[in-house]
Design a protein around this motif. Structure first.
Motif, PDB file in Angstrom:
ATOM      1  N   VAL A  27      -6.591  -9.438  -3.396  1.00 17.01           N
ATOM      2  CA  VAL A  27      -6.954  -9.030  -2.454  1.00 17.01           C
ATOM      3  C   VAL A  27      -6.165  -9.161  -1.445  1.00 17.01           C
ATOM      4  CG1 VAL A  27      -8.693  -9.994  -0.636  1.00 17.01           C
ATOM      5  CG2 VAL A  27      -9.594 -10.382  -2.529  1.00 17.01           C
ATOM      6  N   GLY A  28      -5.550  -9.558  -0.829  1.00 18.09           N
ATOM      7  CA  GLY A  28      -4.343  -9.533   0.562  1.00 18.09           C
ATOM      8  C   GLY A  28      -4.006  -8.117   0.210  1.00 18.09           C
ATOM      9  N   SER A  29      -3.319  -7.968  -0.903  1.00 18.29           N
ATOM     10  CA  SER A  29      -2.467  -6.330  -1.812  1.00 18.29           C
ATOM     11  C   SER A  29      -3.867  -5.354  -1.302  1.00 18.29           C
ATOM     12  CB  SER A  29      -2.422  -7.214  -2.871  1.00 18.29           C
ATOM     13  OG  SER A  29      -0.953  -8.405  -3.320  1.00 18.29           O
ATOM     14  N   THR A  30      -4.385  -5.176  -2.033  1.00 19.00           N
ATOM     15  CA  THR A  30      -5.810  -4.684  -2.045  1.00 19.00           C
ATOM     16  C   THR A  30      -5.828  -4.148  -1.223  1.00 19.00           C
ATOM     17  OG1 THR A  30      -6.894  -5.275  -4.374  1.00 19.00           O
ATOM     18  CG2 THR A  30      -8.124  -3.513  -3.360  1.00 19.00           C
ATOM     19  N   VAL A  31      -5.948  -4.487  -0.186  1.00 21.39           N
ATOM     20  CA  VAL A  31      -6.318  -4.014   1.416  1.00 21.39           C
ATOM     21  C   VAL A  31      -4.912  -3.508   2.036  1.00 21.39           C
ATOM     22  CG1 VAL A  31      -6.991  -4.785   3.872  1.00 21.39           C
ATOM     23  CG2 VAL A  31      -7.459  -6.142   2.130  1.00 21.39           C
ATOM     24  N   ALA A  32      -4.149  -4.126   1.227  1.00 21.38           N
ATOM     25  CA  ALA A  32      -2.371  -3.175   2.143  1.00 21.38           C
ATOM     26  C   ALA A  32      -2.567  -2.507   1.100  1.00 21.38           C
ATOM     27  CB  ALA A  32      -1.802  -4.215   1.220  1.00 21.38           C
ATOM     28  N   LEU A  33      -2.572  -2.181   0.170  1.00 21.41           N
ATOM     29  CA  LEU A  33      -2.484  -0.873  -0.921  1.00 21.41           C
ATOM     30  C   LEU A  33      -3.294   0.406   0.290  1.00 21.41           C
ATOM     31  CD1 LEU A  33      -1.841   0.633  -2.709  1.00 21.41           C
ATOM     32  CD2 LEU A  33      -3.222   0.283  -4.558  1.00 21.41           C
ATOM     33  N   GLY A  34      -4.386  -0.061   0.327  1.00 22.87           N
ATOM     34  CA  GLY A  34      -5.738   1.435   1.127  1.00 22.87           C
ATOM     35  C   GLY A  34      -5.085   1.174   2.735  1.00 22.87           C
ATOM     36  N   LEU A  35      -4.427  -0.011   3.185  1.00 25.12           N
ATOM     37  CA  LEU A  35      -3.423   0.657   4.581  1.00 25.12           C
ATOM     38  C   LEU A  35      -2.395   2.093   4.460  1.00 25.12           C
ATOM     39  CD1 LEU A  35      -4.074  -2.748   5.901  1.00 25.12           C
ATOM     40  CD2 LEU A  35      -5.364  -0.604   6.934  1.00 25.12           C
TER      41      LEU A  35
ATOM     42  N   VAL B 212       5.881   6.510   2.295  1.00 25.63           N
ATOM     43  CA  VAL B 212       5.624   6.823   3.809  1.00 25.63           C
ATOM     44  C   VAL B 212       6.689   6.369   4.568  1.00 25.63           C
ATOM     45  CG1 VAL B 212       4.622   5.111   6.092  1.00 25.63           C
ATOM     46  CG2 VAL B 212       3.408   5.007   3.888  1.00 25.63           C
ATOM     47  N   ARG B 213       8.103   5.646   4.361  1.00 28.74           N
ATOM     48  CA  ARG B 213       9.425   6.047   4.563  1.00 28.74           C
ATOM     49  C   ARG B 213      10.198   7.309   4.115  1.00 28.74           C
ATOM     50  NH1 ARG B 213      13.397   1.177   2.155  1.00 28.74           N
ATOM     51  NH2 ARG B 213      14.300   1.677   3.550  1.00 28.74           N
ATOM     52  N   GLY B 214       9.320   7.872   3.272  1.00 29.70           N
ATOM     53  CA  GLY B 214       9.688   9.553   3.377  1.00 29.70           C
ATOM     54  C   GLY B 214      10.308  10.145   4.015  1.00 29.70           C
ATOM     55  N   PHE B 215       8.740   9.752   5.176  1.00 32.87           N
ATOM     56  CA  PHE B 215       7.659  10.723   5.895  1.00 32.87           C
ATOM     57  C   PHE B 215       8.382  10.412   7.271  1.00 32.87           C
ATOM     58  CE2 PHE B 215       4.053  11.828   2.886  1.00 32.87           C
ATOM     59  CZ  PHE B 215       4.572  12.992   2.246  1.00 32.87           C
ATOM     60  N   GLY B 216       9.127   9.328   7.831  1.00 36.76           N
ATOM     61  CA  GLY B 216       9.811   8.587   8.634  1.00 36.76           C
ATOM     62  C   GLY B 216       9.031   7.210   9.489  1.00 36.76           C
ATOM     63  N   GLY B 217       7.969   6.741   8.716  1.00 35.16           N
ATOM     64  CA  GLY B 217       7.634   6.000   9.193  1.00 35.16           C
ATOM     65  C   GLY B 217       7.445   4.297   8.146  1.00 35.16           C
TER      66      GLY B 217
ATOM     67  N   ARG C 222      -2.134   9.794   4.591  1.00 30.42           N
ATOM     68  CA  ARG C 222      -2.383  10.470   4.980  1.00 30.42           C
ATOM     69  C   ARG C 222      -2.572  11.186   6.414  1.00 30.42           C
ATOM     70  NH1 ARG C 222      -9.424  10.108   3.293  1.00 30.42           N
ATOM     71  NH2 ARG C 222      -8.892  11.774   4.515  1.00 30.42           N
ATOM     72  N   ARG C 223      -2.136  10.368   6.799  1.00 39.85           N
ATOM     73  CA  ARG C 223      -1.120  10.064   8.749  1.00 39.85           C
ATOM     74  C   ARG C 223       0.091  10.968   9.100  1.00 39.85           C
ATOM     75  NH1 ARG C 223      -0.532   5.598  12.823  1.00 39.85           N
ATOM     76  NH2 ARG C 223       0.284   7.281  14.421  1.00 39.85           N
ATOM     77  N   LEU C 224       0.951  10.414   8.108  1.00 38.61           N
ATOM     78  CA  LEU C 224       2.237  11.139   8.311  1.00 38.61           C
ATOM     79  C   LEU C 224       2.799  12.444   7.305  1.00 38.61           C
ATOM     80  CD1 LEU C 224       4.269   8.072   8.170  1.00 38.61           C
ATOM     81  CD2 LEU C 224       3.516   9.474  10.350  1.00 38.61           C
ATOM     82  N   ARG C 225       2.104  12.621   5.779  1.00 37.53           N
ATOM     83  CA  ARG C 225       2.244  13.908   5.181  1.00 37.53           C
ATOM     84  C   ARG C 225       2.251  15.058   6.193  1.00 37.53           C
ATOM     85  NH1 ARG C 225      -1.502  13.188  -0.090  1.00 37.53           N
ATOM     86  NH2 ARG C 225      -3.362  14.267   2.248  1.00 37.53           N
ATOM     87  N   PRO C 226       2.888  16.005   5.169  1.00 41.95           N
ATOM     88  CA  PRO C 226       2.253  17.309   6.520  1.00 41.95           C
ATOM     89  C   PRO C 226       1.444  18.075   5.673  1.00 41.95           C
ATOM     90  CG  PRO C 226       5.180  16.920   6.369  1.00 41.95           C
ATOM     91  CD  PRO C 226       4.121  15.754   5.076  1.00 41.95           C
TER      92      PRO C 226
END
Length: 453
Positions: free
Chosen positions: A201-209, A154-159, A215-219
């Protein structure tokens, strides 16, 4: 206008960009660190020193194993993805993403199988609480490794914000909510396995987010490009980086690991809390590093040593001032802060103050690890970090046997200072730069060091 004046203006603009970007990043880091700190601190208060000690001890091991499972690609991707996007090498971009995720997942699964086998075979050496916490914790290893790798994507895509928010705010925020609900909603005691389950549980949710953020940032062009692989280049770059991340994790968590290894899980929890509080001093440096690292790489490539020296010196002076203020406040309030979590935590007051001294000294040297890794000296950086981690292990075994958790703080501080001095000497000798705030003394200090350089 001469080229020299133009270069000076460009250099000043770069420094201003790092300063302004660092302030913005600092605000984001403070918000993220606030959630992380609140989750850990409130958990310590809710569950007590004994339970928190078990949780902290297992978490220290899991963190080291997760960094190892990431194989250094959580850092290497920050190099490769921007470069491939700039060159339009979309096949390589898709290939490096697939390659890193598959390898990290495979290593993480192997860690689960090996760790679970060890715990079950030697189960008689563990209390039921410690055994069950480990068994749940091992599942976290591939989850954290993938989480950190996808945050790097995500950081590599600028986010930047979209990378930080799931890893820090969502993960630790959900952990805190689940522990609070369990503590006040269950009739039984909130034990370490339950806290570790909430972490999972918290880490799994974070992985999903963060996966949704990709998917949103990937060209779209990456999705439709056939993957290409340059495995030898990726592995050659990642090997020293995985050593650096794993060794740094070990350097920071040696005290907790050894205290727990010696059976002092309660002291491990107290020391972990003290270390987490002292780590707030690192926030200013972490914020500056968001733009500091790529700027160093650019200046080094252009051979603009004057601007590079100015950036190294100014960033170190900024972080030292901020770190000193934070450390002074924490040192003065150390006793009331720790006793708020319970009377048992008051035993960590001296350890906290010792750790604060070490962090302030480290801040005076600036972000030397990034200076080395961004100037193609990552293998030397890895060697120095391994040496410092080894010093910490040996010193911790000695001082813990004499002074307990205070000894762990002394050993970690000694290792931290040795590590920064070693990097400073390397940077002075091989990069011809005055490290940290020493650049403020300018040419006079350089002339005194010239015969040695």
């Amino acid at each position: 206008m001469t080229s020299e004046v133009v270069d000076q203006d460009l250099g000043s603009a770069r420094i201003r960009r790092v300063a302004l970007g660092g302030v913005t990043a600092f605000v984001i880091f403070v918000a993220c660190a606030g959630v992380t700190a609140c989750s850990q601190l409130l958990i310590a208060r809710l569950v007590g020193a004994d339970t928190y000690g078990v949780y902290a001890y297992v978490t220290a091991w899991i963190t080291i194993l997760a960094y190892f499972s990431a194989l250094g690609f959580d850092i290497a991707l920050l190099r490769f993805l921007p470069a491939y996007q700039t060159k339009g090498a979309w096949g390589l971009a898709r290939g490096v993403i697939r390659y890193t995720e598959q390898r990290a997942l495979a290593v993480g699964i192997l860690v689960i199988l090996a760790g679970t086998s060890i715990i079950l075979v030697w189960s008689r050496h563990f209390t039921p609480e410690l055994r069950n916490t480990f068994l749940i914790g091992f599942v976290l290893v591939p989850v954290w490794a993938l989480l950190w790798i996808r945050c790097a994507i995500v950081r590599g895509f600028g986010g930047v914000v979209l990378a930080l928010a799931p890893d820090k705010i969502a993960r630790d925020g959900l952990l805190l909510i689940l522990v609070v609900l369990a503590h006040f909603g269950l009739s039984r005691h909130t034990d370490a396995p339950l806290v570790m389950m909430a972490t999972l549980v918290g880490s799994t949710v974070a992985l999903g987010l963060v996966s949704l953020a990709i998917r949103r940032l990937r060209p779209d062009v990456i999705t439709h490009s056939p993957p290409e692989y340059a495995a030898s280049i990726w592995c050659h770059t990642a090997v020293p980086l995985v050593v650096i991340t794993a060794a740094e994790a070990l350097l920071n968590r040696t005290g907790v690991v050894l205290l727990g290894w010696f059976g002092e899980t309660k002291d491990a929890g107290i020391y972990s809390l003290a270390f987490n509080i002292s780590f707030l001093v690192v926030l200013p440096r972490a914020a500056i590093n968001t733009l500091f690292a790529p700027t160093i790489s650019s200046l080094f490539t252009r051979n603009d040593r004057a601007t590079l020296q100015a950036l190294v010196t100014k960033s170190a002076s900024w972080t030292l001032c901020a770190a000193g203020c934070i450390a002074l406040a924490l040192a003065v309030l150390a006793e009331p802060i720790l006793t708020w979590f319970g009377k048992d935590f008051a035993n960590g007051v001296l350890a906290l103050r010792i750790l604060l001294v070490g962090q302030v000294i480290a801040a005076s040297y600036g972000s030397q690890l990034y200076v080395m890794t961004m100037t193609e000296h990552e293998r030397s950086a890895a060697a120095l970090l391994i040496l410092s981690a080894a010093v910490n292990v040996v010193a911790s075994m000695f001082f813990i046997s004499i002074l307990g958790l205070t000894g762990a703080a002394i050993a970690t501080t000694i290792a931290l200072i040795i590590w920064n001095i070693a990097m400073a000497l390397f940077i002075s000798r091989h990069l011809r730069l005055l490290p940290g705030i020493f650049g403020m003394f300018g040419s006079r200090l350089r002339r005194s060091l010239a015969p040695r350089l």
